[in-house]
Enzyme design. Sequence first.
Site, PDB file in Angstrom:
ATOM      1  N   GLU A 138     -15.938 -22.538 -24.264  1.00  0.00           N
ATOM      2  CA  GLU A 138     -16.585 -23.849 -24.426  1.00  0.00           C
ATOM      3  C   GLU A 138     -15.483 -24.876 -24.603  1.00  0.00           C
ATOM      4  O   GLU A 138     -14.511 -24.614 -25.313  1.00  0.00           O
ATOM      5  CB  GLU A 138     -17.463 -23.804 -25.678  1.00  0.00           C
ATOM      6  CG  GLU A 138     -18.457 -24.920 -25.741  1.00  0.00           C
ATOM      7  CD  GLU A 138     -19.520 -24.603 -26.790  1.00  0.00           C
ATOM      8  OE1 GLU A 138     -20.608 -24.167 -26.405  1.00  0.00           O
ATOM      9  OE2 GLU A 138     -19.230 -24.790 -27.971  1.00  0.00           O
ATOM     10  N   TYR A 140      -9.335 -23.822 -15.598  1.00  0.00           N
ATOM     11  CA  TYR A 140     -10.446 -22.877 -15.704  1.00  0.00           C
ATOM     12  C   TYR A 140     -11.152 -22.707 -14.349  1.00  0.00           C
ATOM     13  O   TYR A 140     -11.507 -21.610 -13.945  1.00  0.00           O
ATOM     14  CB  TYR A 140     -11.444 -23.338 -16.765  1.00  0.00           C
ATOM     15  CG  TYR A 140     -10.872 -23.372 -18.170  1.00  0.00           C
ATOM     16  CD1 TYR A 140     -10.012 -22.371 -18.620  1.00  0.00           C
ATOM     17  CD2 TYR A 140     -11.193 -24.392 -19.057  1.00  0.00           C
ATOM     18  CE1 TYR A 140      -9.492 -22.398 -19.901  1.00  0.00           C
ATOM     19  CE2 TYR A 140     -10.673 -24.419 -20.341  1.00  0.00           C
ATOM     20  CZ  TYR A 140      -9.818 -23.422 -20.757  1.00  0.00           C
ATOM     21  OH  TYR A 140      -9.306 -23.449 -22.030  1.00  0.00           O
TER      22      TYR A 140
END
Length: 152
Positions: free
Chosen positions: A108, A119
Site C-alpha cells: 500500500e 512497482y
Amino acid sequence: MLDDLDQIMAVMATAFDPAWGEAWNRRQVEDALTLGNCHYFLVSPEGKPLTEGEIAAGFSLSRTGYEEEELLLLAVDPQFRRKGLGRSILDALRFAAGARGAKRLLLEMRRGNSAESLYATFGFYAIGERKDYYRTPNGERIDALTFACDID
Ligand SMILES: CC(C)(COP(=O)(O)OP(=O)(O)OC[C@H]1O[C@@H](n2cnc3c(N)ncnc32)[C@H](O)[C@@H]1OP(=O)(O)O)[C@@H](O)C(=O)NCCC(=O)NCCS
C-alpha cells in the site's frame, strides 16, 4: 560494528522525506521483527545481499500472511538511487516470499509516491484504493493505493 537493526535505521534516516511522516522509529521496527512473521532484507551498494562489514544502501521490511506477503517498507539511501537497487530488493523479496509460501506480494502506498513506476514495471497491479487514508504531519489527507504482484 552496526547490527542489522542499526543498518535499517541508518537507511531509514536518509530515505524518507519527513513531510510524509512515513519513516518508522526504531521501536516500531524492533516490535515488528519480534512478532516473528516479519522479515527484512538489506542490500549492498552493489545490489547484492549485504555481507559482514558492508554498509547497507537499502532495505525492505515485509510481513508474511496466508499465501501473501505484504511489503511494509522499501527504502534506498538517496545517494544510491536509480541504480536498480530498489528493483534488486523487490527481486530478493519476491524470491524469499515465494520460498515462505507466498503466492502474491501486496503493498500500500500514498497516491503520488514516485515509487509507483518502480512497482508498475516490476509487475504490481492496482487492486484497491482507500480514500483519505493517510494523514501527513501537516494534516493533509492522501489516498492509499493498494497493489498486488503475483508470484509464479
Ligand atoms: C522507491 C525507492 C525505493 C526506489 O529505489 P531505487 O533504487 O532508486 O529504484 P531503482 O533504481 O531500482 O528504480 C527502478 C526503476 O523504477 C523507476 N523509478 C524509481 N524511482 C523513481 C522515481 N523517483 N521517479 C520515477 N521513476 C522511478 C524507474 O523506472 C527506474 O528505472 P530507471 O532508473 O532505469 O528509470 C527509493 O526512491 C526510495 O527509497 N524512496 C523513498 C522511500 C519510499 O517512498 N519507499 C516506497 C514506499 S514505502
